[in-house]
Enzyme design. Structure first.
Site, PDB file in Angstrom:
ATOM      1  N   CYS A  41       0.848  -1.183   0.000  1.00 46.60           N
ATOM      2  CA  CYS A  41       0.000   0.000   0.000  1.00 46.60           C
ATOM      3  C   CYS A  41       0.890   1.240   0.000  1.00 46.60           C
ATOM      4  O   CYS A  41       2.000   1.213   0.524  1.00 46.60           O
ATOM      5  CB  CYS A  41      -0.923   0.107   1.207  1.00 46.60           C
ATOM      6  SG  CYS A  41      -2.012  -1.304   1.427  1.00 46.60           S
ATOM      7  N   ARG A  91       3.306   0.232  -5.233  1.00 46.24           N
ATOM      8  CA  ARG A  91       3.212  -0.440  -3.932  1.00 46.24           C
ATOM      9  C   ARG A  91       1.911  -1.228  -3.767  1.00 46.24           C
ATOM     10  O   ARG A  91       1.763  -1.997  -2.815  1.00 46.24           O
ATOM     11  CB  ARG A  91       3.297   0.596  -2.802  1.00 46.24           C
ATOM     12  CG  ARG A  91       4.561   1.411  -2.810  1.00 46.24           C
ATOM     13  CD  ARG A  91       4.581   2.360  -1.646  1.00 46.24           C
ATOM     14  NE  ARG A  91       4.556   1.652  -0.402  1.00 46.24           N
ATOM     15  CZ  ARG A  91       5.631   1.172   0.225  1.00 46.24           C
ATOM     16  NH1 ARG A  91       6.822   1.340  -0.300  1.00 46.24           N
ATOM     17  NH2 ARG A  91       5.516   0.535   1.362  1.00 46.24           N
ATOM     18  N   TRP A 141      -3.051  -2.513  -1.553  1.00 48.94           N
ATOM     19  CA  TRP A 141      -2.787  -3.915  -1.902  1.00 48.94           C
ATOM     20  C   TRP A 141      -3.460  -4.710  -0.802  1.00 48.94           C
ATOM     21  O   TRP A 141      -3.000  -4.711   0.344  1.00 48.94           O
ATOM     22  CB  TRP A 141      -1.293  -4.182  -1.942  1.00 48.94           C
ATOM     23  CG  TRP A 141      -0.936  -5.547  -2.431  1.00 48.94           C
ATOM     24  CD1 TRP A 141      -0.761  -5.935  -3.737  1.00 48.94           C
ATOM     25  CD2 TRP A 141      -0.691  -6.714  -1.637  1.00 48.94           C
ATOM     26  NE1 TRP A 141      -0.435  -7.268  -3.795  1.00 48.94           N
ATOM     27  CE2 TRP A 141      -0.394  -7.781  -2.526  1.00 48.94           C
ATOM     28  CE3 TRP A 141      -0.722  -6.983  -0.278  1.00 48.94           C
ATOM     29  CZ2 TRP A 141      -0.098  -9.068  -2.093  1.00 48.94           C
ATOM     30  CZ3 TRP A 141      -0.441  -8.276   0.163  1.00 48.94           C
ATOM     31  CH2 TRP A 141      -0.120  -9.302  -0.749  1.00 48.94           C
ATOM     32  N   ASN A 198      -0.797   1.535   5.949  1.00 49.64           N
ATOM     33  CA  ASN A 198      -0.033   0.538   5.195  1.00 49.64           C
ATOM     34  C   ASN A 198       0.505  -0.445   6.217  1.00 49.64           C
ATOM     35  O   ASN A 198       1.293  -0.056   7.070  1.00 49.64           O
ATOM     36  CB  ASN A 198       1.114   1.242   4.448  1.00 49.64           C
ATOM     37  CG  ASN A 198       2.144   0.259   3.900  1.00 49.64           C
ATOM     38  OD1 ASN A 198       1.808  -0.873   3.594  1.00 49.64           O
ATOM     39  ND2 ASN A 198       3.379   0.702   3.774  1.00 49.64           N
ATOM     40  N   GLY A 199       0.063  -1.708   6.140  1.00 46.85           N
ATOM     41  CA  GLY A 199       0.558  -2.699   7.097  1.00 46.85           C
ATOM     42  C   GLY A 199      -0.558  -3.635   7.509  1.00 46.85           C
ATOM     43  O   GLY A 199      -1.583  -3.738   6.825  1.00 46.85           O
ATOM     44  N   GLU A 256      15.240 -16.874 -12.910  1.00 45.20           N
ATOM     45  CA  GLU A 256      14.848 -15.468 -12.996  1.00 45.20           C
ATOM     46  C   GLU A 256      14.060 -15.202 -14.286  1.00 45.20           C
ATOM     47  O   GLU A 256      13.064 -14.475 -14.271  1.00 45.20           O
ATOM     48  CB  GLU A 256      16.106 -14.576 -12.905  1.00 45.20           C
ATOM     49  CG  GLU A 256      15.896 -13.091 -13.105  1.00 45.20           C
ATOM     50  CD  GLU A 256      14.949 -12.448 -12.086  1.00 45.20           C
ATOM     51  OE1 GLU A 256      14.543 -13.102 -11.123  1.00 45.20           O
ATOM     52  OE2 GLU A 256      14.592 -11.270 -12.304  1.00 45.20           O
ATOM     53  N   LYS A 288      10.242 -13.758 -14.400  1.00 47.78           N
ATOM     54  CA  LYS A 288       9.854 -12.536 -15.126  1.00 47.78           C
ATOM     55  C   LYS A 288       8.653 -12.807 -16.014  1.00 47.78           C
ATOM     56  O   LYS A 288       7.716 -12.023 -16.062  1.00 47.78           O
ATOM     57  CB  LYS A 288      11.006 -12.024 -16.016  1.00 47.78           C
ATOM     58  CG  LYS A 288      12.162 -11.337 -15.362  1.00 47.78           C
ATOM     59  CD  LYS A 288      11.884  -9.978 -14.788  1.00 47.78           C
ATOM     60  CE  LYS A 288      11.349 -10.081 -13.401  1.00 47.78           C
ATOM     61  NZ  LYS A 288      12.298 -10.084 -12.301  1.00 47.78           N
ATOM     62  N   GLU A 326       5.438 -13.355 -13.935  1.00 51.93           N
ATOM     63  CA  GLU A 326       4.968 -12.135 -13.273  1.00 51.93           C
ATOM     64  C   GLU A 326       4.181 -11.212 -14.185  1.00 51.93           C
ATOM     65  O   GLU A 326       3.181 -10.657 -13.791  1.00 51.93           O
ATOM     66  CB  GLU A 326       6.179 -11.313 -12.793  1.00 51.93           C
ATOM     67  CG  GLU A 326       6.685 -11.644 -11.441  1.00 51.93           C
ATOM     68  CD  GLU A 326       7.730 -10.636 -11.004  1.00 51.93           C
ATOM     69  OE1 GLU A 326       8.776 -10.514 -11.685  1.00 51.93           O
ATOM     70  OE2 GLU A 326       7.510  -9.973  -9.985  1.00 51.93           O
ATOM     71  N   HIS A 382      15.195 -35.672 -15.342  1.00 54.29           N
ATOM     72  CA  HIS A 382      14.642 -36.286 -14.136  1.00 54.29           C
ATOM     73  C   HIS A 382      13.172 -35.929 -13.930  1.00 54.29           C
ATOM     74  O   HIS A 382      12.656 -36.060 -12.828  1.00 54.29           O
ATOM     75  CB  HIS A 382      15.465 -35.878 -12.911  1.00 54.29           C
ATOM     76  CG  HIS A 382      16.892 -36.321 -12.996  1.00 54.29           C
ATOM     77  ND1 HIS A 382      17.265 -37.631 -12.823  1.00 54.29           N
ATOM     78  CD2 HIS A 382      18.021 -35.640 -13.296  1.00 54.29           C
ATOM     79  CE1 HIS A 382      18.575 -37.737 -12.989  1.00 54.29           C
ATOM     80  NE2 HIS A 382      19.062 -36.543 -13.284  1.00 54.29           N
ATOM     81  N   LYS A 401       5.288  -3.946  -5.310  1.00 56.71           N
ATOM     82  CA  LYS A 401       6.736  -3.811  -5.407  1.00 56.71           C
ATOM     83  C   LYS A 401       7.454  -4.191  -4.116  1.00 56.71           C
ATOM     84  O   LYS A 401       8.462  -4.874  -4.144  1.00 56.71           O
ATOM     85  CB  LYS A 401       7.074  -2.366  -5.792  1.00 56.71           C
ATOM     86  CG  LYS A 401       8.555  -2.117  -6.042  1.00 56.71           C
ATOM     87  CD  LYS A 401       9.005  -2.738  -7.330  1.00 56.71           C
ATOM     88  CE  LYS A 401      10.480  -2.569  -7.598  1.00 56.71           C
ATOM     89  NZ  LYS A 401      10.940  -3.565  -8.575  1.00 56.71           N
TER      90      LYS A 401
HETATM   91  C1  AGP Z   1      10.733  -9.359  -8.698  1.00 59.21           C
HETATM   92  O1  AGP Z   1      10.450  -9.212 -10.044  1.00 59.21           O
HETATM   93  C2  AGP Z   1       9.588  -9.491  -7.831  1.00 59.21           C
HETATM   94  N1  AGP Z   1       8.662  -8.442  -7.998  1.00 59.21           N
HETATM   95  C3  AGP Z   1       9.822  -9.972  -6.418  1.00 59.21           C
HETATM   96  O2  AGP Z   1      10.146 -11.325  -6.529  1.00 59.21           O
HETATM   97  C4  AGP Z   1      10.897  -9.275  -5.548  1.00 59.21           C
HETATM   98  O3  AGP Z   1      12.164  -9.529  -6.046  1.00 59.21           O
HETATM   99  C5  AGP Z   1      10.769  -9.786  -4.100  1.00 59.21           C
HETATM  100  O4  AGP Z   1       9.508  -9.445  -3.610  1.00 59.21           O
HETATM  101  C6  AGP Z   1      11.845  -9.257  -3.194  1.00 59.21           C
HETATM  102  O5  AGP Z   1      11.803  -7.880  -3.088  1.00 59.21           O
HETATM  103  P1  AGP Z   1      12.998  -7.051  -2.483  1.00 59.21           P
HETATM  104  O6  AGP Z   1      14.181  -7.261  -3.360  1.00 59.21           O
HETATM  105  O7  AGP Z   1      12.531  -5.641  -2.479  1.00 59.21           O
HETATM  106  O8  AGP Z   1      13.243  -7.594  -1.108  1.00 59.21           O
END
Ligand code: AGP
Length: 617
Positions: free
Chosen positions: A2, A27, A75, A101-102, A490, A494, A497, A513, A612
């Site tokens: 948030c 956020r 969020w 936020n929290g 990774e 990507k 996501e 395997h 984020k």
């Molecule tokens: C990355 O593309 C993601 N959005 C997510 O996995 C992110 O890397 C993860 O939440 C960790 O975030 P941070 O690096 O801010 O701790």
């Protein structure tokens, strides 16, 4: 997660809050809302959807005038995203208003207590419980808002960054934080104040900011300034005003269609900024204050434990290869969320490296606290300066990637790898596990990486064409070996996501395997097959895919011949040392996921269900 924004001062608050919320949408973006005091009354407008939807709604609903206001982009944690659950939330009397936020973990018991005293609730949120708790305290104890907030927060278990005001005393806004970030921008002459989850909403108004620490609250009074105190023991805290180092340009799209694309293209500069001043090739040295000052801890370490989440965890996996390979220090890489809950063995001579772009990830922060409580030395690798993880660590190194706004991490990943490579090289030199010529060659190659990333970015058109071929498939496999196994993970993350296509990353040799059963003529498989990375073995894996009719997209070294003959498509990257190859092989995978997501018309910068910085467990 948030985003919260607030304003108190002589200007119209509405445009400041709306523009601020747009900057904080990374956020959270499932609903948004605003509360303004228009001189006579409180006006609230809120809606499920994005800040743009809030603008449409508030056009019809409220007058949009007023010099005091708070806004929120959500969020969801407690309660589905809908209009009622959106923030701001009002107290039962309608006098008090809050953004949060929290998570208030003990909200259910507090709610039952309040219900038994006649309070009613419209939403399913924990936040509405908090604002009514504050109101209840204020009435019962007959105290001012600041005191009521303080007493209420002492009954709360959880995490928060909040802003609250009373429509009967709108010249005062109360803010507090525990576990979620909160910055206060201070206008010239101290006659206006901005509140936000980070400084981006107020960059054009002021460069002076105060960052609240955990367990601190502030009462902000129009014309009278701010007073900060500890929530738990009421002691006053000195106001430490920092000068902000970021500028507006860094948080704008700069002509790119998306932040993600901008950030992919920023990588040459970001990597250079990461090693600038630290890598001194002419003197054949690497200097990083956080490492130099704690060299003994690193050299006497029983092992290094790396904790992180998501993309940062993948950077940690790359670091495992490089630390063990070059510095011969045993490394374990852990998901922070698992580490903190599995009663791990942590010794005083362990070094824990926490990697986090945002520096706010709740699980990583908790893992740090656990390691510290067992006496381990904690080293943070963060991008956001002054973030919670940076502050909680015993020492650390910033990545200097600049603000990353796209929810999908790109430049954060490559700059994390750069910092970790510098640390590994420095330790290898100190331990004598790398020869002087190898060390020099690494420095030279590292300095050439930004140019080589630029070259890798030139494959954009080729990648666009490949994306058009595969954009409608339902599954992807990503394979890599050694240093490029984490890159395969990774690449898959990507794609998942931002395009919502299912993808799996695997060590290439593991394919036989299990995952090999998935391969047929409809399955695209991205194989990282650079020259020095067990090349012949990966070529054999490609043969195995070929004989099962899988479609092969090879990420190869410039001038490759063998894979070209086998693969359906190849994307070239410049040659470099194997240990540095993730910095190059990652680039085409970022672009591939980007183009596929754009072609599928997905929201690249704000993919569904994500945020984020994940400040909840
Ligand atoms: C990355 O593309 C993601 N959005 C997510 O996995 C992110 O890397 C993860 O939440 C960790 O975030 P941070 O690096 O801010 O701790």
């Amino acid at each position: 997660m948030c985003g919260i924004v607030g304003y108190i001062g002589p200007r119209e608050a509405y445009p400041i809050i709306i523009e601020g919320l747009k900057r904080l949408e990374y956020r959270g973006y499932d609903s948004a809302g605003i509360a303004l005091f228009d001189g006579t009354d409180l006006k609230v407008s809120k809606t499920k959807g994005k800040v743009a939807d809030l603008e449409d709604r508030s056009d019809k609903e409220i007058s949009k005038t007023g010099n005091v206001g708070i806004g929120h982009t959500r969020w969801a944690t407690h309660g589905v995203p809908n209009d009622v659950n959106s923030h701001p939330h009002l107290s039962n009397s309608g006098d008090l208003v809050i953004i949060h936020n929290g998570i208030i973990e003990n909200y259910e018991s507090l709610k039952q207590e309040l219900i038994s005293r006649g309070y009613t609730f419209k939403s399913d949120t924990d936040t509405e419980v908090l604002i009514n708790l504050i109101e209840d305290v204020k009435k019962k104890e007959n105290v001012k808002l600041g005191k009521a907030v303080q007493i209420a927060l002492n009954q709360v278990i959880g995490a928060y960054a909040i802003a609250v005001f009373d429509k009967n005393k709108p010249e005062e806004v109360v803010v507090a934080r525990l576990g979620s970030p909160l910055a206060i921008g201070i206008g010239e002459n101290e006659d206006e104040f901005f509140i936000a989850s980070d400084a981006s909403p107020f960059l054009e108004y002021t460069k002076n900011a105060v960052y609240l620490e955990d367990e601190e609250m502030a009462v902000i009074r129009f014309h009278k300034g701010i007073k900060i105190r500890k929530i738990h023991d009421d002691s006053l805290v000195d106001t430490y005003v920092q000068e902000l180092q970021i500028n507006l340009e860094q948080i704008e799209k700069g002509g790119y269609d998306h932040f993600m694309l901008k950030e992919i293209h920023e990588q040459p500069k970001a990597i250079k900024d990461t090693y600038r001043g630290r890598l001194r090739r002419n003197d054949a040295i690497i200097k990083m204050a956080g490492v130099e000052d704690n060299m003994k801890k690193f050299l006497n370490a029983n092992r290094i434990i790396i904790v992180a989440c998501g993309t940062s965890w993948h950077a940690g996996l790359v670091a495992e290869y490089i630390f063990e390979d070059l510095a011969r220090i045993p490394v374990e890489v852990e998901y922070a969320s698992e580490f903190r809950y599995r009663n791990p063995v942590i010794r005083e001579d362990d070094v824990l490296i926490a990697i986090s772009q945002s520096g706010e990830t709740a699980d990583t922060l908790a893992a740090i606290k656990l390691a510290k409580s067992k006496g381990a030395f904690v080293f943070g690798v963060c991008n956001v300066v002054g973030s919670s993880i940076a502050r909680e660590s015993d020492a650390g190194a910033y990545t200097h990637a600049g603000p990353e706004i796209g929810v999908a991490s790109t430049k954060a990943f490559t700059t994390q790898i750069t910092v970790l490579t510098l640390i590994a090289l420095r330790l290898a030199r100190a331990k004598g596990t790398i020869s002087s010529s190898d060390f020099r060659q690494h420095l030279l190659e590292l300095e050439m990486i930004p140019k080589k990333v630029e070259k890798a970015l030139e494959s954009d058109e080729n990648i666009k064409k490949i994306s058009a071929v595969y954009k409608d498939v339902s599954n992807f496999l990503y394979l890599g070996r050694g240093y490029n196994f984490p890159v395969a993970l990774e690449g898959a993350l990507k794609l998942k996501e931002i395009s919502y296509i299912h993808a799996e990353g695997y060590p290439a040799a593991e394919m036989k395997h299990g995952p090999i059963a998935l391969i047929d003529e409809n399955m695209p498989i991205v194989v990282i097959a650079t020259k020095k990375g067990h090349y012949e073995k990966v070529v054999s894996n490609i043969q195995e895919i070929k004989s099962r009719k899988g479609k092969i997209i090879g990420i190869v070294t410039e001038g490759d011949v063998q894979v070209k003959q086998l693969a359906d498509h190849v994307i070239e990257v410049p040659e470099t040392l194997e240990s540095l190859s993730p910095l190059l092989t990652t680039i085409p995978l970022q672009l591939l996921s980007y183009h596929i997501a754009v072609m599928l018309d997905k929201n690249v910068d704000q993919p569904r269900n994500l945020a984020k910085s994940v400040t909840v467990e």
